[in-house]
Design a protein around this motif. Structure first.
Motif, short mmCIF file in Angstrom:
data_model
loop_
_atom_site.label_atom_id
_atom_site.label_comp_id
_atom_site.label_asym_id
_atom_site.label_seq_id
_atom_site.Cartn_x
_atom_site.Cartn_y
_atom_site.Cartn_z
N PRO A 323 0.84 -1.21 0.01
CA PRO A 323 0.19 -0.09 0.06
C PRO A 323 0.87 1.36 -0.06
O PRO A 323 0.45 2.41 -0.19
N ALA A 324 2.09 1.24 0.19
CA ALA A 324 2.84 2.13 0.41
C ALA A 324 3.57 2.73 -1.18
O ALA A 324 4.18 3.71 -1.32
N LEU A 325 3.38 1.83 -2.20
CA LEU A 325 3.81 2.13 -3.48
C LEU A 325 2.99 3.26 -4.08
O LEU A 325 1.65 3.00 -4.22
N GLY A 326 3.55 4.36 -4.34
CA GLY A 326 3.06 5.43 -5.23
C GLY A 326 2.03 6.25 -4.18
O GLY A 326 1.18 7.18 -4.77
N SER A 327 2.10 5.84 -2.76
CA SER A 327 1.17 6.59 -2.03
C SER A 327 1.68 7.83 -1.18
O SER A 327 1.29 8.53 -0.43
N GLY A 328 2.94 7.94 -1.38
CA GLY A 328 3.59 9.36 -0.85
C GLY A 328 3.16 10.59 -1.60
O GLY A 328 2.43 10.59 -2.46
N THR A 329 3.81 11.68 -1.26
CA THR A 329 3.39 12.84 -1.89
C THR A 329 3.73 13.24 -3.29
O THR A 329 4.76 12.37 -3.70
N SER A 330 3.02 13.51 -3.86
CA SER A 330 3.20 13.72 -5.56
C SER A 330 3.50 12.38 -6.09
O SER A 330 4.13 12.32 -7.06
N GLY A 331 2.87 11.32 -5.29
CA GLY A 331 3.02 9.89 -6.17
C GLY A 331 4.19 9.18 -6.08
O GLY A 331 4.43 8.28 -6.56
N THR A 332 5.18 9.51 -5.06
CA THR A 332 6.35 9.01 -4.93
C THR A 332 6.26 7.99 -3.82
O THR A 332 4.66 7.74 -3.40
N ASP A 333 6.91 6.82 -3.94
CA ASP A 333 6.69 5.75 -2.97
C ASP A 333 7.01 6.38 -1.22
O ASP A 333 7.90 7.06 -1.18
N MET A 334 6.14 5.68 -0.48
CA MET A 334 6.48 5.79 0.94
C MET A 334 7.95 5.09 1.38
O MET A 334 8.12 4.03 0.46
N GLY A 335 8.75 5.47 2.36
CA GLY A 335 9.68 4.53 2.64
C GLY A 335 10.94 5.08 2.20
O GLY A 335 11.15 6.00 1.53
N VAL A 336 12.19 4.46 2.49
CA VAL A 336 13.36 4.78 2.15
C VAL A 336 13.73 4.85 0.72
O VAL A 336 14.70 5.46 0.19
N TYR A 337 12.93 4.07 -0.16
CA TYR A 337 13.33 4.02 -1.64
C TYR A 337 12.43 5.15 -2.53
O TYR A 337 12.57 5.28 -3.81
N GLY A 338 11.94 5.97 -1.68
CA GLY A 338 10.96 6.92 -2.41
C GLY A 338 11.83 8.34 -2.14
O GLY A 338 12.93 8.34 -1.43
N GLY A 339 11.28 9.34 -2.95
CA GLY A 339 12.13 10.61 -2.83
C GLY A 339 13.10 10.99 -3.67
O GLY A 339 13.39 10.10 -4.66
N PRO A 340 13.69 12.13 -3.81
CA PRO A 340 14.46 12.49 -4.72
C PRO A 340 15.79 11.71 -4.69
O PRO A 340 16.84 11.55 -5.57
N ILE A 341 16.37 11.13 -3.45
CA ILE A 341 17.59 10.69 -3.20
C ILE A 341 17.39 9.16 -2.42
O ILE A 341 17.35 9.10 -1.21
N PRO A 342 16.98 8.22 -3.24
CA PRO A 342 16.70 6.90 -2.60
C PRO A 342 17.78 6.24 -1.88
O PRO A 342 18.76 6.46 -2.01
N PHE A 343 17.28 5.45 -0.79
CA PHE A 343 18.26 4.73 0.06
C PHE A 343 19.13 3.88 -0.72
O PHE A 343 18.82 3.25 -1.84
N ASN A 344 20.26 3.49 -0.59
CA ASN A 344 21.43 2.80 -1.25
C ASN A 344 21.93 1.81 -0.01
O ASN A 344 22.73 2.40 0.79
N LEU A 345 21.75 0.67 0.18
CA LEU A 345 22.44 -0.11 1.22
C LEU A 345 23.81 -0.17 1.15
O LEU A 345 24.58 -0.38 2.09
N GLU A 346 24.35 -0.12 0.00
CA GLU A 346 25.95 -0.05 -0.33
C GLU A 346 26.36 1.16 0.59
O GLU A 346 27.48 1.31 1.10
N GLY A 347 25.84 2.28 0.05
CA GLY A 347 26.15 3.47 0.63
C GLY A 347 27.66 3.96 0.32
O GLY A 347 28.29 4.49 0.91
N THR A 348 28.06 3.74 -0.77
CA THR A 348 29.42 3.99 -1.53
C THR A 348 29.16 5.35 -2.07
O THR A 348 28.94 5.35 -3.33
N LEU A 349 29.67 6.26 -1.51
CA LEU A 349 29.63 7.59 -2.27
C LEU A 349 30.59 7.93 -3.19
O LEU A 349 30.15 8.13 -4.44
N ILE A 350 31.94 7.46 -3.09
CA ILE A 350 32.83 7.77 -3.99
C ILE A 350 33.26 6.21 -4.79
O ILE A 350 32.88 5.21 -4.10
N PRO A 351 33.58 6.19 -5.87
CA PRO A 351 33.63 4.88 -6.73
C PRO A 351 34.63 3.94 -6.02
O PRO A 351 35.68 4.39 -5.64
N THR A 352 34.09 2.45 -5.81
CA THR A 352 34.87 1.48 -5.70
C THR A 352 35.04 0.43 -6.82
O THR A 352 34.19 0.53 -7.53
#
Length: 377
Positions: A323-352
């Motif tokens: 139910p969280a798919l597409g249910s956020g503001t402006s049709g984004t997903d709720m939770g960590v994979y929604g919004g302009p900068i989605p969550f990334n479990l690797e969290g590697t900012l600089i190239p490896t």
């Protein structure tokens, strides 16, 4: 012939990439406490105090690369404006160790503008303690037990906390996971983090003291998690005032305040717990718009608890039919994979470096053709 990069080769390439990205006006220093690491005067620091020594040698805006190690770099104090980069949150590389410290203290306002990325902070990140304004901090891609604002003489402004794994997954704590002194913070953004609730504290209502304390903040696209076992329910907040709370998922923990919940806007969030704290309040100046209560968010692999059982299997992706798919503001997903900068479990900012392909033989005078495969977010 396919050859995986070793630590030294990866470091050399990363340094070159960082020079290209940040320009040549900043120094790039390295902290490396692995056995056999070789010091280079002014640029590579080794041993138990390698990271603090690199900080001492750095000047404002310098970059410090913290080589991953199975041994912690200990407690560090950041007393200037720096960019400190570890290997990542859970990097997909040819090794399992990460860039560990026990505590990070950023007390002095002269450290305004500091960026911490890709670190594991096993005890606490403390902000403030020296009078003045500590501004423009970016904390990202890290695993941190607790973030604590120390001392009302230090105000915090323009703080971004994003793409982190926060809470009890790396230790035990009976304090809030994030604790900012109300009345002394402004323009805080807490976005796309996995936030675990604190350990149980016995009280009259058999519930925790709350996971987060702040005011004048934007709290969006986070995943708040707890055990969903105590009869009174868990509280996502100890004190929350004057804040915007949107696109979050509260899982086994309710969007309530243990002490204060006032003048906040809750919009397009989902709360899933069987306990009395699951509802979104409209008293105390709070408003509730388009929130979902009592529906399972249907993660691929997330369980109730106070920490991640295994980063190799943890997956907060929303499954088909959520139910969280597409249910956020402006049709984004709720939770960590929604919004302009989605969550990334690797969290590697600089190239490896993932793979380096080189020919097994090169004729003298010919070009050396190299294929490099790197990854970063």
């Amino acid at each position: 012939m396919k050859t995986f990069f070793n630590q030294k080769n990866r470091l050399a390439f990363l340094l070159a990439m960082l020079v290209t990205h940040y320009g040549t006006t900043q120094n790039i220093l390295t902290a490396d406490r692995n056995p056999g690491a070789v010091a280079v005067a002014g640029s590579v620091f080794v041993g138990a105090t390698a990271l603090q020594d690199a900080i001492a040698a750095a000047v404002d805006d310098d970059i410090i690369h913290v080589i991953r190690s199975s041994t912690s770099y200990g407690a560090i104090i950041v007393d200037k404006r720096l960019n400190i980069f570890g290997i990542g949150l859970f990097p997909d590389t040819d090794g399992s160790s990460r860039s560990y410290v026990t505590t990070v203290e950023i007390a002095d306002p002269v450290a305004s503008g500091t960026r911490i990325s890709g670190m594991v902070i096993s005890t606490s990140l403390t902000l403030g303690g020296i009078a003045g304004a500590l501004n423009n901090l970016l904390i990202e891609n890290s695993q941190i037990l607790r973030i604590q604002h120390e001392g009302s003489t230090t105000t915090l402004n323009n703080i971004i906390i994003r793409n982190n794994l926060l809470g009890n997954g790396i230790g035990a704590s009976t304090e809030e996971t994030i604790d900012f002194l109300v009345g002394y913070v402004s323009n805080v953004v807490i976005a796309n983090n996995v936030i675990y609730g604190s350990s149980a504290l016995a009280d009259c209502c058999n519930a925790s003291q709350g996971t987060l304390t702040t005011d004048f903040s934007t709290i969006e696209n986070n995943l708040f998690i707890h055990t969903d076992v105590v009869s009174g329910g868990w509280f996502a907040f100890e004190e929350l005032r004057n804040s915007i709370v949107k696109n979050n998922i509260f899982y086994g923990i309710g969007p309530r305040g243990k002490l204060v919940l006032s003048n906040n806007t809750f919009e397009n969030n989902l709360s899933f717990t069987s306990k009395p704290t699951q509802g979104f309040l409209t008293t105390g100046g709070n408003t509730s718009v388009n929130n979902i209560t009592g529906q399972n968010p249907l993660f691929v692999n997330v369980s109730f608890g106070t920490g991640v059982p295994s980063l190799s299997t943890f997956d907060p992706t929303l499954d088909t039919g959520s139910p969280a798919l597409g249910s956020g503001t402006s049709g984004t997903d709720m939770g960590v994979y929604g919004g302009p900068i989605p969550f990334n479990l690797e969290g590697t900012l600089i190239p490896t470096i993932q793979v380096l392909d080189v020919p097994s033989m090169v004729i003298e005078g010919n070009d050396l053709n190299v294929h490099i495969q790197a990854k970063g977010n």
